[in-house]
Scaffold this motif. Sequence first.
Motif: not given
Length: 58
Positions: A46-47, A50, A53-54
């Motif tokens: 999940q990290e 993220a 996505e950033r």
Amino acid sequence: MIASDCHRLAKALLKQNHNLDEALSMSRRAVEIYTRLRHPDLQSAQETLAEIERAIHE
């Protein structure tokens, strides 16, 4: 095994800042599989998702 391979590929693509769309797809797949398995590596996946996505939105 598939989830860890997807996660590893996504991290490699992110690190290279190359083909982030493919990295995003691989990362989402890893998160989906880890979620179904309730696997302990879910948080790491999940990290990574993220981070990808950033990087895409920058």
